[in-house]
Design an enzyme around this catalytic site. Structure first.
Site, mmCIF file in Angstrom:
data_model
loop_
_atom_site.group_PDB
_atom_site.id
_atom_site.type_symbol
_atom_site.label_atom_id
_atom_site.label_comp_id
_atom_site.label_asym_id
_atom_site.label_seq_id
_atom_site.Cartn_x
_atom_site.Cartn_y
_atom_site.Cartn_z
ATOM 1 N N ASP A 48 6.070 -26.456 10.371
ATOM 2 C CA ASP A 48 5.278 -25.721 11.060
ATOM 3 C C ASP A 48 5.415 -26.091 12.601
ATOM 4 O O ASP A 48 4.656 -26.829 13.113
ATOM 5 C CB ASP A 48 4.010 -25.053 10.824
ATOM 6 C CG ASP A 48 3.556 -24.094 11.835
ATOM 7 O OD1 ASP A 48 3.904 -23.054 11.532
ATOM 8 O OD2 ASP A 48 2.794 -24.322 12.806
ATOM 9 N N TYR A 53 5.230 -26.456 21.289
ATOM 10 C CA TYR A 53 4.965 -27.892 21.042
ATOM 11 C C TYR A 53 5.967 -28.664 21.526
ATOM 12 O O TYR A 53 5.790 -30.084 21.609
ATOM 13 C CB TYR A 53 5.038 -27.908 19.268
ATOM 14 C CG TYR A 53 4.123 -27.219 18.648
ATOM 15 C CD1 TYR A 53 3.019 -26.363 19.317
ATOM 16 C CD2 TYR A 53 4.210 -27.127 17.291
ATOM 17 C CE1 TYR A 53 2.261 -25.534 18.834
ATOM 18 C CE2 TYR A 53 3.149 -26.185 16.693
ATOM 19 C CZ TYR A 53 2.120 -25.359 17.254
ATOM 20 O OH TYR A 53 1.331 -24.447 16.749
ATOM 21 N N LYS A 78 7.801 -20.417 16.595
ATOM 22 C CA LYS A 78 7.152 -19.268 17.342
ATOM 23 C C LYS A 78 7.248 -19.385 18.815
ATOM 24 O O LYS A 78 7.610 -20.270 19.387
ATOM 25 C CB LYS A 78 5.282 -19.688 17.261
ATOM 26 C CG LYS A 78 5.052 -20.235 15.944
ATOM 27 C CD LYS A 78 3.512 -20.525 15.939
ATOM 28 C CE LYS A 78 2.893 -21.313 14.625
ATOM 29 N NZ LYS A 78 3.377 -22.701 14.987
ATOM 30 N N HIS A 113 3.448 -16.146 18.512
ATOM 31 C CA HIS A 113 2.279 -17.287 18.601
ATOM 32 C C HIS A 113 0.899 -16.689 18.939
ATOM 33 O O HIS A 113 -0.153 -17.227 18.532
ATOM 34 C CB HIS A 113 2.883 -18.186 19.653
ATOM 35 C CG HIS A 113 2.170 -19.558 19.344
ATOM 36 N ND1 HIS A 113 2.812 -20.866 19.561
ATOM 37 C CD2 HIS A 113 1.227 -20.002 18.858
ATOM 38 C CE1 HIS A 113 2.178 -21.867 19.326
ATOM 39 N NE2 HIS A 113 1.010 -21.364 18.770
HETATM 40 N N1 LIG Z 1 -0.837 -20.598 15.803
HETATM 41 C C1 LIG Z 1 -1.481 -21.300 16.665
HETATM 42 O O1 LIG Z 1 -2.231 -21.037 17.566
HETATM 43 C C2 LIG Z 1 -1.913 -22.733 16.081
HETATM 44 C C3 LIG Z 1 -2.984 -23.502 16.693
HETATM 45 C C4 LIG Z 1 -3.285 -24.802 16.279
HETATM 46 C C5 LIG Z 1 -2.619 -25.320 15.539
HETATM 47 N N2 LIG Z 1 -1.494 -24.555 14.640
HETATM 48 C C6 LIG Z 1 -0.749 -25.328 13.576
HETATM 49 O O2 LIG Z 1 -1.664 -25.832 12.634
HETATM 50 C C7 LIG Z 1 -1.342 -27.056 12.400
HETATM 51 C C8 LIG Z 1 -2.691 -27.937 12.145
HETATM 52 O O3 LIG Z 1 -3.553 -27.529 13.085
HETATM 53 P P1 LIG Z 1 -4.031 -28.835 14.073
HETATM 54 O O4 LIG Z 1 -2.918 -29.872 14.502
HETATM 55 O O5 LIG Z 1 -4.859 -27.992 15.212
HETATM 56 O O6 LIG Z 1 -5.322 -29.487 13.376
HETATM 57 P P2 LIG Z 1 -5.443 -30.087 11.928
HETATM 58 O O7 LIG Z 1 -4.416 -30.294 10.936
HETATM 59 O O8 LIG Z 1 -6.745 -29.662 11.179
HETATM 60 O O9 LIG Z 1 -6.067 -31.806 12.123
HETATM 61 C C9 LIG Z 1 -5.029 -32.585 12.923
HETATM 62 C C10 LIG Z 1 -5.666 -33.877 13.399
HETATM 63 O O10 LIG Z 1 -6.440 -34.387 12.449
HETATM 64 C C11 LIG Z 1 -5.966 -35.874 12.136
HETATM 65 N N3 LIG Z 1 -5.881 -36.201 10.792
HETATM 66 C C12 LIG Z 1 -4.871 -35.442 10.129
HETATM 67 N N4 LIG Z 1 -5.233 -35.885 8.729
HETATM 68 C C13 LIG Z 1 -6.133 -36.876 8.600
HETATM 69 C C14 LIG Z 1 -6.666 -37.653 7.754
HETATM 70 N N5 LIG Z 1 -6.417 -37.644 6.447
HETATM 71 N N6 LIG Z 1 -7.889 -38.344 8.218
HETATM 72 C C15 LIG Z 1 -8.348 -38.271 9.576
HETATM 73 N N7 LIG Z 1 -7.694 -37.573 10.590
HETATM 74 C C16 LIG Z 1 -6.601 -36.852 10.108
HETATM 75 C C17 LIG Z 1 -4.830 -35.897 12.938
HETATM 76 O O11 LIG Z 1 -4.428 -37.148 13.668
HETATM 77 P P3 LIG Z 1 -3.085 -38.060 13.173
HETATM 78 O O12 LIG Z 1 -2.007 -37.372 13.596
HETATM 79 O O13 LIG Z 1 -3.498 -39.275 14.154
HETATM 80 O O14 LIG Z 1 -3.208 -38.304 11.658
HETATM 81 C C18 LIG Z 1 -5.018 -34.856 13.935
HETATM 82 O O15 LIG Z 1 -5.634 -35.202 15.176
HETATM 83 C C19 LIG Z 1 -0.318 -27.655 13.885
HETATM 84 O O16 LIG Z 1 0.276 -28.687 13.838
HETATM 85 C C20 LIG Z 1 0.125 -26.543 14.005
HETATM 86 O O17 LIG Z 1 1.444 -26.524 13.590
HETATM 87 C C21 LIG Z 1 -1.101 -23.229 15.270
#
Ligand SMILES: NC(=O)c1ccc[n+]([C@@H]2O[C@H](COP(=O)([O-])OP(=O)(O)OC[C@H]3O[C@@H](n4cnc5c(N)ncnc54)[C@H](OP(=O)(O)O)[C@@H]3O)[C@@H](O)[C@H]2O)c1
Length: 280
Positions: A48, A53, A78, A113
């Site tokens: 994704d 990004y 997106k 998005h």
């Molecule tokens: N459509 C939208 O508006 C929107 C908004 C937000 C996100 N997204 C999508 O959703 C994806 C995920 O959301 P997100 O990146 O906001 O948050 P998330 O996946 O909930 O969390 C990612 C964070 O958690 C850490 N992390 C990941 N696995 C871990 C583990 N096992 N233990 C400890 N820390 C961990 C990562 O750090 P490290 O990298 O250092 O492991 C990073 O800082 C995004 O990458 C994007 O593709 C979309």
């Protein structure tokens, strides 16, 4: 027990989407190729990304240089806002497709998005996406951060309705019950972004207690929870061990009681760390 290879059918099409995805928001361009390679190595088949990004080209490079055929990977990108004219918006979509998969390539899913472009902007973006889909440059089209009325309003002009996916923030503290139920009623696939709440809840006592019971990490419990809610979680990590651990969620099942315990943590829109949709 489900597996990482399990798929959901997308509405009104023959396409399918893998039930677990890999997010790359804030994966720096210098790191992103390595992280996507690692994700593919440990079994993810769904990536994704987004124009926002700044790593579409790196995701594309990772796909081209990985040992996995393009057609085995489900790729999403997106677009955030419309360009000055329908033609310019369409060109921005094509630019993305070419960045990720090269000229003549395709993406699997292209999303609007954000809902924040207003009714005219949303219509303009959707019509450009419909054209992209009709030309085979994206297999499926959908939305992100859309509430009930914003999806309903699309009925007036959409040739493709419902949108095939709605990607929203979802985890126990922000369950967005109304839009989740609406999407499920209409056959729209619900993707969960920030499924591990960016690790902000790692020390939550309720979550820790459930995790201990299953001998799993808090992050694995949150990803498993999302899968059992029927969502498509998109955890992000740039750490090789965490990328693997976040996919190691298919050897246990949360009981109905523990799902209820996690369900009870809901704080509605207050629980959002990015944004909750507006349904009216
Ligand atoms: N459509 C939208 O508006 C929107 C908004 C937000 C996100 N997204 C999508 O959703 C994806 C995920 O959301 P997100 O990146 O906001 O948050 P998330 O996946 O909930 O969390 C990612 C964070 O958690 C850490 N992390 C990941 N696995 C871990 C583990 N096992 N233990 C400890 N820390 C961990 C990562 O750090 P490290 O990298 O250092 O492991 C990073 O800082 C995004 O990458 C994007 O593709 C979309």
């Amino acid at each position: 027990m489900s597996s990482i290879n399990e798929l959901y059918p997308l509405p009104n099409s023959n396409e399918h989407i893998p039930r677990l995805g890999f997010g790359v928001y804030r994966s720096p361009a210098s790191q992103c190729v390595k992280s996507v390679h690692r994700a593919l190595e440990v079994g993810y088949r769904h990536i994704d990304t987004a124009q926002l990004y700044g790593n579409e080209a790196e995701v594309g490079e990772a796909l081209r240089t990985a040992n996995v055929p393009r057609e085995e990977v489900f790729l999403t990108t997106k677009i955030l806002v419309p360009a000055g004219s329908p033609e310019a918006t369409y060109e921005k979509l094509v630019e993305s497709v070419e960045k990720v998969t090269g000229p003549g390539g395709y993406v699997d899913l292209f999303l609007i998005h954000s809902s924040k472009s207003g009714p005219a902007g949303r219509k303009h973006l959707w019509q450009a996406l419909e054209k992209l889909q009709a030309e085979g440059k994206t297999k499926s089209i959908g939305v992100s951060n859309f509430g009930v009325q914003q999806i309903e309003e699309m009925r007036a002009y959409a040739k493709v309705w419902p949108p095939q996916v709605n990607q929203i923030e979802l985890h126990p503290w922000c369950q967005q019950l109304e839009i989740d139920a609406y999407c499920k009623r209409n056959g729209i696939i619900v993707e969960a972004y920030s499924p591990i709440v960016r690790n902000y809840k790692a020390n939550n006592p309720t979550l820790l207690e459930v995790s201990k019971k299953y001998n799993k990490t808090t992050q694995q419990v949150l990803i498993r929870y999302a899968l059992q809610k029927g969502w498509v979680p998109l955890p992000k990590s740039d750490d090789p061990e965490r990328i693997a651990a976040n996919a190691d969620v298919f050897d246990f099942k949360l009981s109905a009681e523990d799902m209820d315990v996690l369900n009870s943590l809901d704080q509605g829109a207050e629980g959002a760390i990015v944004e909750a949709v507006v349904n009216e």
